[in-house]
Design a protein around this motif. Structure first.
Motif, mmCIF file in Angstrom:
data_model
loop_
_atom_site.group_PDB
_atom_site.id
_atom_site.type_symbol
_atom_site.label_atom_id
_atom_site.label_comp_id
_atom_site.label_asym_id
_atom_site.label_seq_id
_atom_site.Cartn_x
_atom_site.Cartn_y
_atom_site.Cartn_z
ATOM 1 N N GLY A 43 0.821 -1.198 0.000
ATOM 2 C CA GLY A 43 0.000 0.000 0.000
ATOM 3 C C GLY A 43 0.860 1.255 0.000
ATOM 4 O O GLY A 43 1.911 1.289 0.648
ATOM 5 N N ASP B 167 -4.203 1.876 -4.733
ATOM 6 C CA ASP B 167 -4.731 2.210 -3.406
ATOM 7 C C ASP B 167 -6.199 2.618 -3.503
ATOM 8 O O ASP B 167 -7.011 2.284 -2.623
ATOM 9 N N GLU B 168 -6.565 3.341 -4.569
ATOM 10 C CA GLU B 168 -7.959 3.770 -4.737
ATOM 11 C C GLU B 168 -8.879 2.567 -4.919
ATOM 12 O O GLU B 168 -9.940 2.479 -4.300
ATOM 13 N N ARG C 253 -8.280 -0.493 -3.965
ATOM 14 C CA ARG C 253 -8.341 -1.226 -2.705
ATOM 15 C C ARG C 253 -9.262 -0.542 -1.719
ATOM 16 O O ARG C 253 -9.978 -1.183 -0.944
ATOM 17 N N GLY C 254 -9.264 0.804 -1.760
ATOM 18 C CA GLY C 254 -10.187 1.544 -0.902
ATOM 19 C C GLY C 254 -11.631 1.281 -1.289
ATOM 20 O O GLY C 254 -12.505 1.176 -0.424
ATOM 21 N N ALA D 156 -12.457 -2.226 -0.001
ATOM 22 C CA ALA D 156 -12.543 -2.305 1.456
ATOM 23 C C ALA D 156 -13.694 -1.477 2.014
ATOM 24 O O ALA D 156 -14.289 -1.827 3.033
ATOM 25 N N GLY D 157 -14.043 -0.374 1.331
ATOM 26 C CA GLY D 157 -15.064 0.519 1.878
ATOM 27 C C GLY D 157 -16.372 0.499 1.121
ATOM 28 O O GLY D 157 -17.048 1.528 1.052
#
Length: 640
Positions: free
Chosen positions: A188, A195-196, A198-199, A202-203
């Motif tokens: 990360g 990262d976007e 993965r965000g 995850a979110g």
């Protein structure tokens, strides 16, 4: 062109071809490697039987263990390179703190050579790239230890990998999977797009809750709630009661999706886009990680030649530190190597046997083979006294010295050898139709036909696989050939139980008689395992048989027969112990050449000329002529 046609894509991995010249290495054939026990070849020992490789192996990496095997198979002839290795081993043996630190660091290095090879061939895994990353990470700690030391001869040519090291350390996760499809490759913070995504993954729940709250604020409908099913995906739900009562006014961008008894379900364009974004996050993460990993691999492979060189340097350091560790642990000394022809070793010890002896110390013996004086040592003495160990010790010390290792001795001066030949032990080769004696003769013939001025020859009990007189005659002739008839002056260690050969030292000044010391007293015999000047007068075979546990009546009868044989120089048959047998007079050994002549005569006698066609008769005539010529040629060779 050949590689392009046969290896296809693999040829791109090959950067340079290095010729293996026999003139650069000490020649060890398969038989010699087996007789000297350089490696363990016995499957039942699970690769852990005593061997020179096991004795010298303190390597901490796979690369080092692989290189140690290569060095043992191909010892060097180059005195300059050997002395560089000796300088390094000497420094490592004397500097224990640096040696231990270096070994610890080398233990953390991975197999850079194999990892870069697999990546080049397209068969690499994330762990291969991780192996390169882990090894490069240790270089800033490892290289200063080698600076301004004899090891700098190897480390001085290592390229600067700082940029690649920093990129790999920043990009790759600490614990990488074996398969890139498992994910979890990139750290990360390394890539904003990854990262976007993965965000997003995850979110997903939080993003949908935030969107519903936003819709409530825009529409003023506080009773809107979000839901999800496998058919429609995400949706907004408003109760039918609120709609019928006119409490809410739906905006035009609500798209009706489903009508239920108690509620209406809607979607919006923004919600649909958000749902697609959440659904595609996993595939986008895999795609982006794959692209980043491929980029890292490509940039790493751009320096594959430098990485291969790094791997070869690290493996050499590993082997040299192993030599230094063993030398310090076992008390080995630095041999003096030169371009002469002599081998002089004071109090030499067998490295493998010494390691295995835990209850008693190894008895050292000196070795002196001088070209201008005594270059042939004729060794006699009883079985179990240490003759074979003495022979192998000389050969093993030469091998150790010519790979750069220190040797177990008090002092050693050695001229470089270009070949080591051995004829040790008894074995057959039934698959190829060779008896024990035939294998022995084939190996002896190979030695006599390939001798050089710098050869070291180890012969243990030549001629023992046949009758006494045949074997002694062969051993005698072989020893004479080595003394004067081979056209060169090889160094020879010749062990035998034929005590009649010991008289040859009077005829040939290059032969020296040695024997194994034995102590006799009322309790029996004791093998001292010491080599002394002079010949032995007995082989103590019956005593060895007693130690092995032969029944007492057998030992008693053997002793009686031995006394009779020793009294009669012609070895006349003694009175039989049991039922007497009649001797058949006139029987003598038929030679191979008489057998060949007899075979031709028998073949002719078996023919029936009246039944042969002209063509078949001519064919048989040519065959018989060829066989007759071959028999005559063999007789001429034997008599010349």
């Amino acid at each position: 062109a050949y590689l392009h046609e046969t290896q296809f894509g693999a040829v791109e991995y090959i950067k340079r071809a290095h010729p293996l010249r026999s003139s650069e290495h000490l020649h060890l054939d398969v038989t010699t490697g087996r007789n000297l026990e350089l490696f363990d070849t016995r499957q039942e020992q699970n690769g852990d039987a005593p061997s020179l490789y096991r004795t010298l192996n303190r390597c901490r990496s796979t690369m080092g263990r692989r290189l140690l095997r290569e060095w043992l198979l191909r010892p060097l002839l180059d005195l300059g390179e050997l002395r560089r290795r000796q300088d390094a081993v000497e420094w490592l043996a004397e500097n224990g703190r640096e040696r231990r630190a270096l070994r610890d660091l080398l233990g953390g290095c991975r197999d850079v050579e194999r990892s870069s090879s697999r990546l080049s061939l397209g068969t690499g895994t994330p762990k291969d790239l991780g192996a390169i990353r882990d090894t490069l990470y240790l270089l800033p700690s490892l290289l200063p230890l080698c600076a301004d030391t004899p090891l700098s001869c190897w480390t001085g040519g290592i390229a600067d990998f700082s940029a690649l090291r920093e990129e790999l350390c920043a990009a790759l996760e600490d614990d990488l999977p074996r398969n890139r499809t498992q994910g979890g490759l990139i750290r990360g913070g390394y890539d904003a797009e990854l990262d976007e995504w993965r965000g997003v993954e995850a979110g997903a729940s939080g993003m949908m809750d935030a969107y519903v709250e936003k819709v409530r604020e825009i529409t003023g409908i506080s009773r809107i709630k979000a839901g999800y099913n496998k058919v429609f995906g995400y949706y907004l739900e408003v109760s039918r009661a609120a709609l019928n009562a006119g409490e809410v006014e739906l905006p035009g961008w609500f798209i009706r999706k489903q009508t239920l008894v108690n509620a209406e379900r809607f979607i919006t364009q923004e919600m649909k886009e958000l749902e697609e974004r959440i659904a595609s996050a996993a595939s986008e993460i895999s795609r982006r990680e794959g692209a980043l990993f491929d980029g890292l691999t490509e940039r790493t492979l751009a320096r594959v030649e430098e990485l291969q060189h790094l791997g070869s340097v690290l493996s050499a350091l590993d082997v040299l530190t192993s030599f230094g560790e063993v030398a310090r642990e076992r008390g080995y000394i630095r041999p003096e190597l030169n371009d002469g022809y002599d081998i002089v070793v004071q109090n030499a010890r067998h490295p493998v046997v010494e390691e295995c002896l835990t209850d008693s110390p190894f008895v050292p013996n000196s070795i002196a083979l001088r070209r201008s004086e005594r270059r042939i040592a004729l060794i006699t003495g009883p079985n179990m006294a240490g003759k074979s160990t003495y022979l192998r010790t000389a050969a093993l010390l030469v091998v150790m010295a010519q790979i750069g290792s220190f040797v177990p001795a008090e002092s050693a001066s050695m001229g470089v050898c270009d070949r080591i030949f051995t004829r040790i032990g008894a074995r057959d080769d039934l698959a190829r139709g060779s008896s024990t004696f035939m294998v022995e003769m084939v190996e002896t013939a190979n030695i006599l036909n390939n001798l050089t001025e710098r050869s070291l020859v180890i012969l243990d009990e030549v001629g023992r696989g046949t009758s006494t007189y045949d074997g002694m005659s062969i051993a005698w002739a072989v020893l004479e050939h080595l003394a004067e008839g081979c056209g060169c002056s090889p160094k020879v260690l010749f062990a035998t139980h034929y005590h009649e050969l010991t008289c040859l030292d009077e005829r040939y000044p290059g032969i020296e008689n040695l024997s194994m010391a034995v102590k006799e007293d009322s309790d029996g015999i004791f093998f001292l395992h010491q080599v002394v000047k002079g010949s032995a007068d007995r082989s103590y075979g019956i005593e060895v048989a007693r130690l092995a546990g032969l029944p007492r009546p057998v030992l008693k009868r053997a002793f009686e027969l031995l006394q009779r044989f020793e009294k009669d120089e012609k070895c006349a048959a003694p009175p039989q112990h049991a039922a007497k047998r009649k001797e058949i007079p006139g029987i003598r050994q038929m030679t191979l050449f008489e057998s060949a002549r007899s075979g031709i005569v028998e073949e002719i006698a078996a023919l029936t000329p009246d039944t042969l066609t002209p063509f078949r008769a001519l064919e048989l005539l040519y065959s018989l002529v060829e066989k007759s010529r071959e028999a005559i040629r063999s007789e001429n060779l034997s008599s010349s």
